[in-house]
Design an enzyme around this catalytic site. Structure first.
Site, PDB file in Angstrom:
ATOM      1  N   GLU A   1       7.871  -4.784 -17.206  1.00 58.09           N
ATOM      2  CA  GLU A   1       6.471  -4.448 -16.935  1.00 58.09           C
ATOM      3  C   GLU A   1       5.672  -4.097 -18.195  1.00 58.09           C
ATOM      4  O   GLU A   1       4.669  -3.394 -18.113  1.00 58.09           O
ATOM      5  CB  GLU A   1       6.399  -3.285 -15.938  1.00 58.09           C
TER       6      GLU A   1
ATOM      7  N   HIS B   1       3.248   4.466 -17.752  1.00 63.19           N
ATOM      8  CA  HIS B   1       3.435   3.913 -16.407  1.00 63.19           C
ATOM      9  C   HIS B   1       4.568   4.684 -15.747  1.00 63.19           C
ATOM     10  O   HIS B   1       5.636   4.857 -16.334  1.00 63.19           O
ATOM     11  CB  HIS B   1       3.766   2.426 -16.460  1.00 63.19           C
TER      12      HIS B   1
ATOM     13  N   HIS C   1       6.445   6.079 -11.731  1.00 60.91           N
ATOM     14  CA  HIS C   1       6.604   5.925 -10.283  1.00 60.91           C
ATOM     15  C   HIS C   1       6.602   7.282  -9.575  1.00 60.91           C
ATOM     16  O   HIS C   1       7.189   7.408  -8.504  1.00 60.91           O
ATOM     17  CB  HIS C   1       7.918   5.198  -9.968  1.00 60.91           C
TER      18      HIS C   1
ATOM     19  N   HIS D   1       3.644   1.874  -5.462  1.00 56.80           N
ATOM     20  CA  HIS D   1       4.430   1.635  -6.680  1.00 56.80           C
ATOM     21  C   HIS D   1       4.353   2.827  -7.637  1.00 56.80           C
ATOM     22  O   HIS D   1       5.381   3.404  -7.980  1.00 56.80           O
ATOM     23  CB  HIS D   1       3.895   0.341  -7.315  1.00 56.80           C
TER      24      HIS D   1
HETATM   25 MN    MN Z   1       6.782   0.104 -12.248  1.00 54.91          MN
END
Ligand code: MN
Length: 247
Positions: free
Chosen positions: A77, A96, A98, A166
């Site tokens: 990602e 980023h 979760h 997500h």
């Molecule tokens: Mn992710």
């Protein structure tokens, strides 16, 4: 210590802090734009943030491709980071994650908004990006530049974008700021979720948010948190000789 050395050291510390504060686990990542070349950024190879060391850091272009034929396995990602840096020249660092606490706000109509003082830097509005809107049935992962650009477009000039079912992506003016934002975001979500059970919730006003955002992101009061989190994460020795380290 050169700017590059400082940025690489800070990036390792940022990885360890985010892991230790439960913002990321096996997955999730943090990057920083290269100080002397805005067309490139630093991001670990495909390792869990708690395990990242200086030797794991790779360099990427704004197309998400590694520099100089580096053939280590990168994060799938990484296009999240490339998309944000390409779109927003003011973004210096990107996370980023979760984090579970924010996920309810990505799958319902309830907006995530700042309700505690330390979360003011998330901004008044947190958009939700749904990968299905443009890409239909996917794994929900951001695996190419087209998807990275679409996500970055939803983030636009905001500080945080939720990704449906997500996680979240956050951008800020420095590594320490994006780490602080990412640590505070799940805490703020937890408090908001609790408070909503009681009924109406009072959020920070636009004026309060603006005043929080005008605070110097690398002022001494914020270094205090960086030092605290780094020490808890077991990497206090990495702060030796740091240019932000004051009296
Ligand atoms: Mn992710």
């Amino acid at each position: 210590m050169t700017d590059i050395e400082t940025a690489l050291g800070d990036l390792v510390v940022a990885n360890r802090i985010l892991a230790n504060e439960n913002v990321v686990d096996a997955y999730g990542h943090v990057s920083v734009r290269r100080p002397d070349d805005p067309e490139r950024f630093f991001l670990s190879c495909s390792r869990s943030p708690e395990l990242v060391s200086r030797e794991d850091i790779m360099e990427f272009g704004l197309d998400g491709e590694p520099s100089g034929g580096d053939d280590r396995t990168p994060y799938l990602e990484r296009f999240i980071h490339a998309g944000v840096y390409e779109r927003n020249p003011d973004a210096v660092a990107v996370v980023h994650s979760h984090a579970e606490e924010v996920l309810p706000y990505s799958i319902t109509e309830e907006p995530l908004r700042p309700v505690i003082h330390s979360a003011g830097l998330m901004g008044a509005r947190v958009p939700v990006w749904d990968i299905a809107d443009r890409f239909g049935d996917t794994t929900l992962l951001v695996i190419d530049m087209e998807q990275g650009r679409d996500l970055a477009g939803a983030l636009d000039e905001h500080r945080v974008v939720l990704m449906r079912g997500h996680g979240f992506t956050a951008a800020a003016r420095s590594l320490s700021e994006v780490v602080r934002l990412s640590v505070m975001l799940p805490r703020n979500a937890r408090i908001l979720t609790t408070a909503l059970r009681f009924g109406r919730v009072k959020e920070l006003s636009e004026g309060e948010i603006a005043r929080r955002l005008r605070m110097n992101p690398d002022g001494p009061e914020f270094w205090r948190a960086w030092e605290y989190w780094a020490t808890r994460a077991g990497c206090a020795e990495m702060l030796e000789g740091h240019p932000n380290r004051g009296g």
